[in-house]
Design a protein around this motif. Structure first.
Motif, PDB file in Angstrom:
ATOM      1  N   ARG A  95       0.856  -1.185   0.000  1.00 20.53           N
ATOM      2  CA  ARG A  95       0.000   0.000   0.000  1.00 20.53           C
ATOM      3  C   ARG A  95       0.888   1.230   0.000  1.00 20.53           C
ATOM      4  O   ARG A  95       1.804   1.332   0.815  1.00 20.53           O
ATOM      5  CB  ARG A  95      -0.904   0.037   1.244  1.00 20.53           C
ATOM      6  N   ASP A  96       0.623   2.160  -0.902  1.00 24.71           N
ATOM      7  CA  ASP A  96       1.393   3.395  -0.962  1.00 24.71           C
ATOM      8  C   ASP A  96       0.603   4.534  -0.329  1.00 24.71           C
ATOM      9  O   ASP A  96      -0.627   4.613  -0.484  1.00 24.71           O
ATOM     10  CB  ASP A  96       1.719   3.760  -2.413  1.00 24.71           C
ATOM     11  N   TYR A  97       1.329   5.406   0.376  1.00 26.76           N
ATOM     12  CA  TYR A  97       0.714   6.589   0.992  1.00 26.76           C
ATOM     13  C   TYR A  97       1.581   7.808   0.706  1.00 26.76           C
ATOM     14  O   TYR A  97       2.786   7.696   0.472  1.00 26.76           O
ATOM     15  CB  TYR A  97       0.600   6.429   2.512  1.00 26.76           C
ATOM     16  N   VAL A  98       0.947   8.958   0.739  1.00 30.33           N
ATOM     17  CA  VAL A  98       1.649  10.242   0.679  1.00 30.33           C
ATOM     18  C   VAL A  98       1.364  10.978   1.981  1.00 30.33           C
ATOM     19  O   VAL A  98       0.210  11.023   2.425  1.00 30.33           O
ATOM     20  CB  VAL A  98       1.175  11.098  -0.515  1.00 30.33           C
ATOM     21  N   VAL A  99       2.415  11.514   2.598  1.00 33.48           N
ATOM     22  CA  VAL A  99       2.235  12.303   3.824  1.00 33.48           C
ATOM     23  C   VAL A  99       1.802  13.702   3.399  1.00 33.48           C
ATOM     24  O   VAL A  99       2.621  14.528   3.012  1.00 33.48           O
ATOM     25  CB  VAL A  99       3.530  12.363   4.655  1.00 33.48           C
ATOM     26  N   VAL A 100       0.504  13.971   3.455  1.00 31.21           N
ATOM     27  CA  VAL A 100      -0.036  15.252   2.990  1.00 31.21           C
ATOM     28  C   VAL A 100      -0.217  16.254   4.125  1.00 31.21           C
ATOM     29  O   VAL A 100      -0.276  17.456   3.891  1.00 31.21           O
ATOM     30  CB  VAL A 100      -1.376  15.042   2.251  1.00 31.21           C
ATOM     31  N   GLU A 101      -0.321  15.755   5.366  1.00 29.85           N
ATOM     32  CA  GLU A 101      -0.465  16.629   6.524  1.00 29.85           C
ATOM     33  C   GLU A 101       0.526  16.192   7.611  1.00 29.85           C
ATOM     34  O   GLU A 101       0.159  15.497   8.560  1.00 29.85           O
ATOM     35  CB  GLU A 101      -1.894  16.586   7.071  1.00 29.85           C
ATOM     36  N   PRO A 102       1.782  16.609   7.478  1.00 32.16           N
ATOM     37  CA  PRO A 102       2.802  16.172   8.442  1.00 32.16           C
ATOM     38  C   PRO A 102       2.460  16.525   9.886  1.00 32.16           C
ATOM     39  O   PRO A 102       2.727  15.739  10.795  1.00 32.16           O
ATOM     40  CB  PRO A 102       4.064  16.908   7.967  1.00 32.16           C
ATOM     41  N   GLN A 103       1.867  17.688  10.091  1.00 30.30           N
ATOM     42  CA  GLN A 103       1.576  18.108  11.444  1.00 30.30           C
ATOM     43  C   GLN A 103       0.544  17.196  12.105  1.00 30.30           C
ATOM     44  O   GLN A 103       0.624  16.893  13.298  1.00 30.30           O
ATOM     45  CB  GLN A 103       1.079  19.561  11.465  1.00 30.30           C
ATOM     46  N   ARG A 104      -0.427  16.745  11.324  1.00 25.78           N
ATOM     47  CA  ARG A 104      -1.432  15.823  11.857  1.00 25.78           C
ATOM     48  C   ARG A 104      -0.765  14.501  12.242  1.00 25.78           C
ATOM     49  O   ARG A 104      -1.074  13.919  13.290  1.00 25.78           O
ATOM     50  CB  ARG A 104      -2.532  15.580  10.813  1.00 25.78           C
ATOM     51  N   LEU A 105       0.157  14.038  11.401  1.00 23.98           N
ATOM     52  CA  LEU A 105       0.887  12.807  11.704  1.00 23.98           C
ATOM     53  C   LEU A 105       1.697  12.963  12.989  1.00 23.98           C
ATOM     54  O   LEU A 105       1.686  12.086  13.861  1.00 23.98           O
ATOM     55  CB  LEU A 105       1.802  12.450  10.534  1.00 23.98           C
ATOM     56  N   LEU A 106       2.402  14.086  13.118  1.00 26.28           N
ATOM     57  CA  LEU A 106       3.202  14.333  14.310  1.00 26.28           C
ATOM     58  C   LEU A 106       2.332  14.395  15.559  1.00 26.28           C
ATOM     59  O   LEU A 106       2.701  13.864  16.615  1.00 26.28           O
ATOM     60  CB  LEU A 106       3.988  15.637  14.147  1.00 26.28           C
ATOM     61  N   SER A 107       1.183  15.011  15.436  1.00 25.30           N
ATOM     62  CA  SER A 107       0.283  15.127  16.587  1.00 25.30           C
ATOM     63  C   SER A 107      -0.244  13.766  17.020  1.00 25.30           C
ATOM     64  O   SER A 107      -0.336  13.475  18.223  1.00 25.30           O
ATOM     65  CB  SER A 107      -0.891  16.056  16.245  1.00 25.30           C
ATOM     66  N   GLN A 108      -0.587  12.937  16.053  1.00 26.48           N
ATOM     67  CA  GLN A 108      -1.091  11.604  16.391  1.00 26.48           C
ATOM     68  C   GLN A 108      -0.001  10.772  17.064  1.00 26.48           C
ATOM     69  O   GLN A 108      -0.260  10.053  18.037  1.00 26.48           O
ATOM     70  CB  GLN A 108      -1.574  10.888  15.121  1.00 26.48           C
ATOM     71  N   ALA A 109       1.222  10.858  16.551  1.00 32.26           N
ATOM     72  CA  ALA A 109       2.321  10.120  17.159  1.00 32.26           C
ATOM     73  C   ALA A 109       2.583  10.601  18.581  1.00 32.26           C
ATOM     74  O   ALA A 109       2.840   9.801  19.489  1.00 32.26           O
ATOM     75  CB  ALA A 109       3.579  10.261  16.306  1.00 32.26           C
ATOM     76  N   GLN A 110       2.507  11.909  18.790  1.00 33.24           N
ATOM     77  CA  GLN A 110       2.736  12.449  20.129  1.00 33.24           C
ATOM     78  C   GLN A 110       1.633  12.014  21.096  1.00 33.24           C
ATOM     79  O   GLN A 110       1.896  11.712  22.259  1.00 33.24           O
ATOM     80  CB  GLN A 110       2.807  13.976  20.076  1.00 33.24           C
ATOM     81  N   ARG A 111       0.403  11.948  20.582  1.00 37.28           N
ATOM     82  CA  ARG A 111      -0.718  11.504  21.422  1.00 37.28           C
ATOM     83  C   ARG A 111      -0.500  10.067  21.872  1.00 37.28           C
ATOM     84  O   ARG A 111      -0.740   9.715  23.040  1.00 37.28           O
ATOM     85  CB  ARG A 111      -2.024  11.618  20.630  1.00 37.28           C
ATOM     86  N   ILE A 112      -0.021   9.225  20.947  1.00 34.23           N
ATOM     87  CA  ILE A 112       0.253   7.828  21.287  1.00 34.23           C
ATOM     88  C   ILE A 112       1.345   7.748  22.350  1.00 34.23           C
ATOM     89  O   ILE A 112       1.246   6.986  23.322  1.00 34.23           O
ATOM     90  CB  ILE A 112       0.670   7.044  20.023  1.00 34.23           C
ATOM     91  N   ALA A 113       2.390   8.554  22.171  1.00 32.87           N
ATOM     92  CA  ALA A 113       3.504   8.541  23.131  1.00 32.87           C
ATOM     93  C   ALA A 113       3.073   9.068  24.491  1.00 32.87           C
ATOM     94  O   ALA A 113       3.555   8.591  25.526  1.00 32.87           O
ATOM     95  CB  ALA A 113       4.658   9.371  22.581  1.00 32.87           C
TER      96      ALA A 113
END
Length: 229
Positions: A95-113
């Protein structure tokens, strides 16, 4: 392209002769084929396509001319050559993805941490903490380490990702591999001849459907004229 780099007339002529020879071989293979999916026909088809592509490129480089042939992409699979009753299966997924909203990705990762401060982010074995939301590289490791691939596929927008193409191959095998046997190179043994079935998803298919619908609409809009009108 400079004149010095242009192919010679002899090279173009040789490429044209190669196409003629490939045409003959393809016709002979078709005439002798043993049934649907004959590997000899498949091989001759690929040879013809490759020869035609070379000729087309040389012709354009030398004379700025093109052929009327469209070289199809080789996205099909060869005839199945696996066991009639497979006793083992491998499911290969890309499956291929494009990171279109880096800030959203960073926020989700921080929430998990934040929920699990001891989560491993790959930073020398230290806990996640604030590091989870500091880089896209780290955030991807955290997100994909926390969620199953199918869940990410269904929730990709939540993680700032946009879907690209995807494919799933179901590959037959005579017997299951030994534990850990292929982990160092998991995709090297994907034999197209052993694929039982495959499922592809691409926006290209949607575009083709849209074009077909437009063509049908155009046909519906045509005025039918009676003879003599």
């Amino acid at each position: 392209m400079s004149d010095a780099a242009q192919p010679s007339a002899a090279e173009v002529r040789a490429a044209a002769e190669a196409v003629k020879a490939a045409l003959d071989r393809h016709l002979e293979a078709v005439e002798r084929r043993s049934g649907e999916g004959d590997p000899a026909v498949y091989a001759a088809f690929n040879e013809l396509a490759a020869a035609a592509e070379v000729y087309d490129e040389l012709l354009y480089d030398a004379y700025d001319e093109v052929t009327p042939f469209e070289i199809p992409g080789d996205d099909s699979l060869p005839a199945y050559a696996g066991p009639e009753e497979p006793s083992a299966l491998s499911v290969l997924i890309r499956r291929d993805y494009v990171v279109v909203e880096p800030q959203r990705l960073l926020s989700q990762a921080q929430r998990i941490a934040d929920l699990d401060p001891d989560i491993d982010t790959g930073n020398d074995g230290q806990g996640g903490g604030a590091a989870a939301g500091e880089s896209v590289h780290t955030a991807l490791g955290v997100v994909f380490g926390e969620f199953e691939a199918d869940e990410i596929a269904s929730r990709h927008k939540e993680f700032g990702l946009e879907e690209g193409d995807s494919t799933l191959w179901v590959v037959a095998d005579e017997e299951p591999p030994e534990p850990g046997e292929w982990l160092s190179a998991p995709f090297d043994q994907a034999d197209p001849h052993m694929v039982v079935c495959r499922f592809d998803v691409s926006s290209v298919f949607d575009e083709e459907l849209d074009e077909e619908e437009l063509d049908e609409e155009d046909e519906d809009d045509l005025e039918v004229l009676e003879p003599g009108s």
